[in-house]
Scaffold this motif. Structure first.
Motif, PDB file in Angstrom:
ATOM      1  N   PRO B 245       0.820  -1.220   0.000  1.00  0.00           N
ATOM      2  CA  PRO B 245       0.000   0.000   0.000  1.00  0.00           C
ATOM      3  C   PRO B 245       0.852   1.267   0.000  1.00  0.00           C
ATOM      4  N   LYS B 246       1.966   1.215   0.722  1.00  0.00           N
ATOM      5  CA  LYS B 246       2.822   2.400   0.807  1.00  0.00           C
ATOM      6  C   LYS B 246       3.429   2.737  -0.563  1.00  0.00           C
ATOM      7  N   ARG B 247       3.898   1.707  -1.227  1.00  0.00           N
ATOM      8  CA  ARG B 247       4.508   1.928  -2.532  1.00  0.00           C
ATOM      9  C   ARG B 247       3.465   2.400  -3.551  1.00  0.00           C
ATOM     10  N   LEU B 248       2.276   1.805  -3.484  1.00  0.00           N
ATOM     11  CA  LEU B 248       1.221   2.210  -4.407  1.00  0.00           C
ATOM     12  C   LEU B 248       0.849   3.672  -4.180  1.00  0.00           C
ATOM     13  N   LYS B 249       0.817   4.068  -2.922  1.00  0.00           N
ATOM     14  CA  LYS B 249       0.491   5.460  -2.595  1.00  0.00           C
ATOM     15  C   LYS B 249       1.568   6.394  -3.161  1.00  0.00           C
ATOM     16  N   TRP B 250       2.814   5.982  -3.016  1.00  0.00           N
ATOM     17  CA  TRP B 250       3.905   6.805  -3.550  1.00  0.00           C
ATOM     18  C   TRP B 250       3.790   6.926  -5.072  1.00  0.00           C
ATOM     19  N   LEU B 251       3.553   5.793  -5.725  1.00  0.00           N
ATOM     20  CA  LEU B 251       3.402   5.823  -7.185  1.00  0.00           C
ATOM     21  C   LEU B 251       2.236   6.719  -7.593  1.00  0.00           C
ATOM     22  N   ALA B 252       1.130   6.614  -6.846  1.00  0.00           N
ATOM     23  CA  ALA B 252      -0.050   7.430  -7.173  1.00  0.00           C
ATOM     24  C   ALA B 252       0.269   8.916  -7.053  1.00  0.00           C
ATOM     25  N   GLU B 253       0.996   9.262  -5.999  1.00  0.00           N
ATOM     26  CA  GLU B 253       1.334  10.685  -5.814  1.00  0.00           C
ATOM     27  C   GLU B 253       2.221  11.178  -6.954  1.00  0.00           C
ATOM     28  N   HIS B 254       3.115  10.299  -7.403  1.00  0.00           N
ATOM     29  CA  HIS B 254       4.024  10.748  -8.456  1.00  0.00           C
ATOM     30  C   HIS B 254       3.375  10.739  -9.833  1.00  0.00           C
ATOM     31  N   LEU B 255       2.492   9.776 -10.054  1.00  0.00           N
ATOM     32  CA  LEU B 255       1.899   9.628 -11.386  1.00  0.00           C
ATOM     33  C   LEU B 255       0.647  10.493 -11.578  1.00  0.00           C
ATOM     34  N   GLU B 256       0.031  10.913 -10.489  1.00  0.00           N
ATOM     35  CA  GLU B 256      -1.261  11.602 -10.598  1.00  0.00           C
ATOM     36  C   GLU B 256      -1.239  12.825 -11.521  1.00  0.00           C
ATOM     37  N   PRO B 257      -0.226  13.676 -11.433  1.00  0.00           N
ATOM     38  CA  PRO B 257      -0.240  14.833 -12.349  1.00  0.00           C
ATOM     39  C   PRO B 257      -0.210  14.422 -13.818  1.00  0.00           C
ATOM     40  N   TYR B 258       0.512  13.370 -14.116  1.00  0.00           N
ATOM     41  CA  TYR B 258       0.555  12.902 -15.508  1.00  0.00           C
ATOM     42  C   TYR B 258      -0.789  12.282 -15.909  1.00  0.00           C
ATOM     43  N   ALA B 259      -1.385  11.532 -14.968  1.00  0.00           N
ATOM     44  CA  ALA B 259      -2.706  10.955 -15.254  1.00  0.00           C
ATOM     45  C   ALA B 259      -3.720  12.067 -15.521  1.00  0.00           C
ATOM     46  N   ALA B 260      -3.588  13.144 -14.758  1.00  0.00           N
ATOM     47  CA  ALA B 260      -4.528  14.260 -14.938  1.00  0.00           C
ATOM     48  C   ALA B 260      -4.384  14.890 -16.316  1.00  0.00           C
TER      49      ALA B 260
END
Lengths: 238, 431
Positions: B245-260
């Motif tokens: 979960p921790k790693r997924l959260k980190w990935l989400a934080e980093h990838l979210e701007p690109y996903a947006a």
């Protein structure tokens, strides 16, 4: 296994062995009644992925209201519309593509034999086999053109006259790109001493050509038990 | 005219649309090695549908002294044919192989394929570079740790090479310019190894433990790829994207701007049973459009034999959670697992279809070199083709005829599922 609720669109119009059951022209049900059934099925669907309907009873393309029935079915949320046909209407200009674009994804064609001489003689219609083969080719071409995943299946009504033609019919469906063939064996044919040889040959012809053959109406042990399983389930919608 | 002391051609024979990330790593590391500064490298990424004679033509046109080919069960037959043609046309070129198909059975490969000079076993970056140094200096390849090679008319294996402790020491194929990001066929690796020990799988490549690239390295690669011109989608080759979960959260934080901004991740592999509403939401933040997952089988005996867990309710909940976020789910099933009967396989197909995941994929078991199934096949009464791709021929539960029937039936059932008009909320992809 995907289930399809069967909805009758009429009676007749499909190839049948004229020596057993004389074929009759399609007598369609009213479009309003058919759509009412579709609505009831769509609203109460609880049989897994779907809703899915199979329009049965006759050649769906002989129903004058077919385009409207299909488009209303899709509008009601039906995901899989399955039609049964002689195949010939699919060869008519625009029919295959029109059906596909309206939302039909599953077509089931009825053959009595695997060559024109025998199929035409058994159903009593000249050029019927060639028209069916051309129709199946038209369906595949339309599917390729629109890049939609579609399914072509076949049905062989197995009577004592069509029994010997089962392997060739399966091979014809394989050449046409069908993924499965259903053998609906009559009680008379089921009593034929050569039944297991012809049905077994048909099943094996299917496997070596990558097309599934399911068998209905035979005693257990006639074919390997796996062949008792169809690739879809036809559910009584009434 | 080339001034390179040694010309090396790295050849990937890939599934159409893919490029070899492994060769990218090998080349990035070798190019950065000062001992190889006078070596010239060229990479050819070709497709498995290419004719071996045409592949050989492309290779020979480079006039290489060293030809290095990455081998999987899918391309092995082609690779061996290419090796045969290249050897005949250019007898002095060294032909080197590496990859999961040959590493675990290196000595057998060399004995069976006289046109191959050496095999790089296991993790390849350092071994490959050391092997090139040995070839350049005229040293004995079979003395290089991790290499199996010919010596004195026979075949000799140097000891295994320890795993790379700090993966950040391996240059990034993307950041080093070896691989250019391409839309849809760019894959990132953020760790090596696999948390699972499935008996049929070599994805963990026998590494035994997980080793990770640093967050800074992964972030730099993501930033580079996601901002590359023309790239709207890429993916990760990690065996489990939602590793913790921790790693997924980190990935989400980093990838979210690109996903947006519309960047999508296609087909990341996940442990679906650990996905709940929260983690499905994190996947969506990452821009994940589709996930791939098991169950591979639902048969109790096969699960036990292959050391796999399967929680029916959790699996269904994971699929539903992904679908509720508009994420397509590709469920995978394998026909021919030891312990599975035909009824088990059909039960698995029925189960996965009943979840309406989006895609159901069937494959037939391949008994891969280095896996537990390969090593214990006789004990499990598992018969398979010794030639790649090593497809199962019969199991203790199913003979050849039943396996082939099941393949045809199963694939037809999956086709019936796939042919549909998707409606919003059930079959729609992430926009």
């Amino acid at each position: 296994m995907i289930g399809f609720a069967t909805i009758e669109v009429g009676r007749g119009g499909l190839p049948s062995c004229r020596l057993c059951v004389p074929s009759v022209p399609m007598a369609p049900r009213s479009s309003a009644d058919v759509v009412a059934d579709v609505r009831r099925v769509a609203e109460s669907w609880a049989a897994g992925p779907g809703p899915n309907i199979a329009l049965v009873g006759g050649d769906a393309f002989a129903h004058p209201g077919l385009p409207s029935i299909v488009s209303q079915s899709v509008a009601l949320g039906v995901e899989r519309v399955r039609l049964q046909t002689s195949g010939a209407p699919l060869a008519a200009h625009g029919n295959a593509l029109g059906a596909l674009r309206a939302g039909v994804r599953h077509v089931d064609v009825v053959l009595l034999a695997g060559d024109s001489g025998n199929h035409d003689a058994l159903c009593g219609t000249e050029q019927a086999f060639t028209a069916a083969v051309n129709g199946m080719a038209g369906w595949r071409e339309a599917s390729d053109e629109d890049r939609h995943p579609t399914v072509l299946t076949g049905t062989v009504p197995v009577c004592r006259h069509t029994l010997v033609h089962v392997p060739a019919a399966v091979a014809a469906f394989a050449r046409a790109g069908a993924i499965a063939v259903h053998l609906a064996v009559s009680a008379h044919a089921a009593a034929d001493p050569a039944l297991s040889e012809w049905i077994g040959a048909g099943a094996d012809t299917g496997v070596v050509n990558g097309i599934w053959v399911s068998v209905e109406g035979v005693r257990p042990g006639t074919v390997p038990s796996l062949h008792e399983r169809s690739v879809y389930a036809l559910l009584n919608s009434t | 005219m080339s001034t390179a002391a040694l010309k090396v051609a790295l050849i990937g024979v890939n599934s159409p649309g893919y490029r070899s990330l492994a060769l990218g790593f090998l080349r990035a590391h070798a190019q950065a090695d000062p001992r190889l500064s006078d070596v010239g490298f060229q990479t050819l990424d070709l497709d498995t549908d290419a004719d071996p004679w045409w592949i050989a033509w492309r290779v020979l046109a480079l006039d290489p002294e060293v030809v290095a080919l990455s081998v999987t069960c899918w391309n092995a037959r082609i690779v061996y044919e290419v090796a045969r043609i290249v050897r005949a046309a250019k007898p002095n070129a060294s032909i080197l192989l590496g990859g999961p198909e040959v590493g675990p059975i290196a000595e057998d490969v060399l004995r069976a394929h006289p046109n191959v000079d050496a095999v790089v076993r296991g993790e390849g970056e350092i071994t490959f570079a050391d092997l090139l140094v040995a070839l350049k200096d005229g040293a004995e390849p079979a003395d290089v740790p991790g290499v199996t090679a010919r010596r004195d008319g026979g075949v000799a294996s140097a000891p295994d090479r320890p795993l790379i402790e700090d993966l950040d020491n391996v240059p990034s194929p993307y950041l080093s310019g070896v691989l250019e990001p391409v839309d849809g066929s760019t894959y990132l690796e953020t760790y090596r190894g696999c948390p699972h020990r499935c008996a049929y799988c070599f994805e963990g490549k026998g590494y035994g433990r997980l080793r990770r690239f640093s967050e800074a390295r992964v972030a730099a690669e993501i930033d580079f790829v996601a901002t590359s011109e023309g790239v709207r989608s890429f993916s990760f080759i990690d065996p489990v994207f939602n590793l913790t979960p921790k790693r997924l959260k980190w990935l989400a934080e980093h990838l979210e701007p690109y996903a947006a901004s519309g960047i999508r991740l296609h087909t990341v592999e996940v442990d679906i049973e650990s996905i709940d509403e929260r983690s499905a939401s994190e996947l969506k933040r990452c821009g994940v459009a589709s996930v791939e997952t098991g169950p591979q089988t639902v048969g109790t005996r096969a699960l036990q034999t292959c050391h796999r867990d399967f929680d029916r309710a959790a699996f269904a909940a994971g699929v539903a959670a992904c679908r509720s976020q508009g994420i397509r789910v590709e469920t995978d099933l394998i026909i021919g697992m030891p312990g599975d009967t035909a009824a088990d396989v059909l039960s698995g197909i029925d189960f996965t279809i009943s979840l309406d995941p989006g895609t159901v994929q069937l494959s037939t078991l391949h008994v891969l070199p280095g896996t537990e199934l390969w090593n214990s096949a006789a004990e499990l009464d598992l018969r398979f083709d010794p030639e790649p791709p090593h497809e199962v021929i019969a199991t203790g539960e199913m003979d050849y005829l039943e396996l082939r029937r099941l393949e045809v039936l199963g694939n037809a059932m999956v086709s019936v599922y796939a042919a549909r008009v998707p409606h919003i909320g059930t079959g729609g992809a992430l926009a």
